[in-house]
Design a protein around this motif. Structure first.
Motif, PDB file in Angstrom:
ATOM      1  N   SER A  69       0.827  -1.202   0.000  1.00 36.66           N
ATOM      2  CA  SER A  69       0.000   0.000   0.000  1.00 36.66           C
ATOM      3  C   SER A  69       0.865   1.258   0.000  1.00 36.66           C
ATOM      4  CB  SER A  69      -0.926   0.009   1.221  1.00 36.66           C
ATOM      5  OG  SER A  69      -0.173   0.092   2.398  1.00 36.66           O
ATOM      6  N   LYS A  70       0.470   2.215  -0.791  1.00 34.91           N
ATOM      7  CA  LYS A  70       1.110   3.536  -0.884  1.00 34.91           C
ATOM      8  C   LYS A  70       2.605   3.447  -1.178  1.00 34.91           C
ATOM      9  CE  LYS A  70      -2.233   5.821   2.048  1.00 34.91           C
ATOM     10  NZ  LYS A  70      -2.447   6.720   3.167  1.00 34.91           N
ATOM     11  N   ASN A  71       3.005   2.457  -1.966  1.00 34.78           N
ATOM     12  CA  ASN A  71       4.423   2.260  -2.263  1.00 34.78           C
ATOM     13  C   ASN A  71       5.026   3.475  -2.972  1.00 34.78           C
ATOM     14  OD1 ASN A  71       6.787   0.580  -2.279  1.00 34.78           O
ATOM     15  ND2 ASN A  71       6.487   0.381  -4.472  1.00 34.78           N
ATOM     16  N   ASN A  72       4.322   4.018  -3.960  1.00 35.60           N
ATOM     17  CA  ASN A  72       4.851   5.162  -4.701  1.00 35.60           C
ATOM     18  C   ASN A  72       5.023   6.384  -3.812  1.00 35.60           C
ATOM     19  OD1 ASN A  72       5.064   3.752  -7.083  1.00 35.60           O
ATOM     20  ND2 ASN A  72       3.096   4.443  -7.868  1.00 35.60           N
ATOM     21  N   GLU A  73       4.067   6.633  -2.933  1.00 32.84           N
ATOM     22  CA  GLU A  73       4.178   7.790  -2.040  1.00 32.84           C
ATOM     23  C   GLU A  73       5.337   7.626  -1.068  1.00 32.84           C
ATOM     24  OE1 GLU A  73       0.749   6.389  -1.720  1.00 32.84           O
ATOM     25  OE2 GLU A  73      -0.208   7.693  -3.176  1.00 32.84           O
ATOM     26  N   LYS A  74       5.535   6.412  -0.549  1.00 30.81           N
ATOM     27  CA  LYS A  74       6.636   6.176   0.383  1.00 30.81           C
ATOM     28  C   LYS A  74       7.980   6.338  -0.318  1.00 30.81           C
ATOM     29  CE  LYS A  74       4.009   3.026   3.306  1.00 30.81           C
ATOM     30  NZ  LYS A  74       3.834   1.630   3.728  1.00 30.81           N
ATOM     31  N   LEU A  75       8.084   5.842  -1.541  1.00 31.05           N
ATOM     32  CA  LEU A  75       9.319   5.995  -2.301  1.00 31.05           C
ATOM     33  C   LEU A  75       9.585   7.472  -2.582  1.00 31.05           C
ATOM     34  CD1 LEU A  75      11.731   4.948  -3.862  1.00 31.05           C
ATOM     35  CD2 LEU A  75      10.219   4.539  -5.813  1.00 31.05           C
ATOM     36  N   GLU A  76       8.562   8.190  -2.968  1.00 32.71           N
ATOM     37  CA  GLU A  76       8.705   9.622  -3.237  1.00 32.71           C
ATOM     38  C   GLU A  76       9.145  10.370  -1.984  1.00 32.71           C
ATOM     39  OE1 GLU A  76       5.534  12.973  -4.337  1.00 32.71           O
ATOM     40  OE2 GLU A  76       5.676  11.378  -5.838  1.00 32.71           O
ATOM     41  N   ASP A  77       8.570  10.053  -0.844  1.00 28.90           N
ATOM     42  CA  ASP A  77       8.967  10.696   0.416  1.00 28.90           C
ATOM     43  C   ASP A  77      10.431  10.405   0.751  1.00 28.90           C
ATOM     44  OD1 ASP A  77       6.439  11.757   0.749  1.00 28.90           O
ATOM     45  OD2 ASP A  77       5.785  10.216   2.177  1.00 28.90           O
ATOM     46  N   THR A  78      10.853   9.163   0.541  1.00 28.43           N
ATOM     47  CA  THR A  78      12.244   8.789   0.810  1.00 28.43           C
ATOM     48  C   THR A  78      13.193   9.552  -0.105  1.00 28.43           C
ATOM     49  OG1 THR A  78      11.581   6.585   1.556  1.00 28.43           O
ATOM     50  CG2 THR A  78      13.870   6.859   0.871  1.00 28.43           C
ATOM     51  N   LEU A  79      12.883   9.610  -1.393  1.00 28.04           N
ATOM     52  CA  LEU A  79      13.730  10.333  -2.341  1.00 28.04           C
ATOM     53  C   LEU A  79      13.814  11.811  -1.978  1.00 28.04           C
ATOM     54  CD1 LEU A  79      12.574   8.686  -5.682  1.00 28.04           C
ATOM     55  CD2 LEU A  79      14.716   8.257  -4.455  1.00 28.04           C
ATOM     56  N   ASN A  80      12.698  12.398  -1.593  1.00 26.25           N
ATOM     57  CA  ASN A  80      12.681  13.814  -1.213  1.00 26.25           C
ATOM     58  C   ASN A  80      13.488  14.075   0.057  1.00 26.25           C
ATOM     59  OD1 ASN A  80      11.190  14.823  -3.373  1.00 26.25           O
ATOM     60  ND2 ASN A  80       9.256  14.303  -2.394  1.00 26.25           N
ATOM     61  N   GLN A  81      13.448  13.157   1.018  1.00 21.54           N
ATOM     62  CA  GLN A  81      14.234  13.309   2.247  1.00 21.54           C
ATOM     63  C   GLN A  81      15.728  13.358   1.927  1.00 21.54           C
ATOM     64  OE1 GLN A  81      12.922   9.937   4.605  1.00 21.54           O
ATOM     65  NE2 GLN A  81      12.025  11.319   6.105  1.00 21.54           N
ATOM     66  N   TYR A  82      16.184  12.429   1.090  1.00 28.25           N
ATOM     67  CA  TYR A  82      17.599  12.413   0.734  1.00 28.25           C
ATOM     68  C   TYR A  82      17.968  13.634  -0.104  1.00 28.25           C
ATOM     69  CZ  TYR A  82      18.499   7.862   2.772  1.00 28.25           C
ATOM     70  OH  TYR A  82      18.666   6.831   3.660  1.00 28.25           O
ATOM     71  N   ALA A  83      17.085  14.086  -0.960  1.00 27.42           N
ATOM     72  CA  ALA A  83      17.350  15.271  -1.775  1.00 27.42           C
ATOM     73  C   ALA A  83      17.539  16.510  -0.895  1.00 27.42           C
ATOM     74  CB  ALA A  83      16.221  15.492  -2.773  1.00 27.42           C
ATOM     75  N   LYS A  84      16.746  16.626   0.151  1.00 30.26           N
ATOM     76  CA  LYS A  84      16.881  17.761   1.069  1.00 30.26           C
ATOM     77  C   LYS A  84      18.220  17.752   1.784  1.00 30.26           C
ATOM     78  CE  LYS A  84      11.971  18.330   1.902  1.00 30.26           C
ATOM     79  NZ  LYS A  84      10.859  18.134   2.845  1.00 30.26           N
ATOM     80  N   ALA A  85      18.802  16.560   1.941  1.00 29.11           N
ATOM     81  CA  ALA A  85      20.103  16.429   2.600  1.00 29.11           C
ATOM     82  C   ALA A  85      21.256  16.547   1.597  1.00 29.11           C
ATOM     83  CB  ALA A  85      20.184  15.093   3.335  1.00 29.11           C
TER      84      ALA A  85
END
Length: 52
Positions: free
Chosen positions: A14-30
């Motif tokens: 469930s919500k795999n795409n949203e979780k992946l997007e959140d993870t990618l965005n977290q690393y991008a902010k860093a």
């Protein structure tokens, strides 16, 4: 000089795409950028400048 980080992505049902997007965005902010996403192993390789 560059540094790298390897993340094993755990795919869920469930919500795999949203979780992946959140993870990618977290690393991008860093300051990380995606260097490679392995399709079969769900492994993501990030890269950034070490002396930033």
């Amino acid at each position: 000089m560059k540094e790298y980080k390897v993340v094993n992505w755990k795919m869920g049902l469930s919500k795999n795409n949203e979780k992946l997007e959140d993870t990618l965005n977290q690393y991008a902010k860093a300051g990380w950028t995606v260097r490679h996403i392995a399709e079969n192993s769900a492994r993501i390789v990030f890269e950034r400048d070490k002396n930033r």
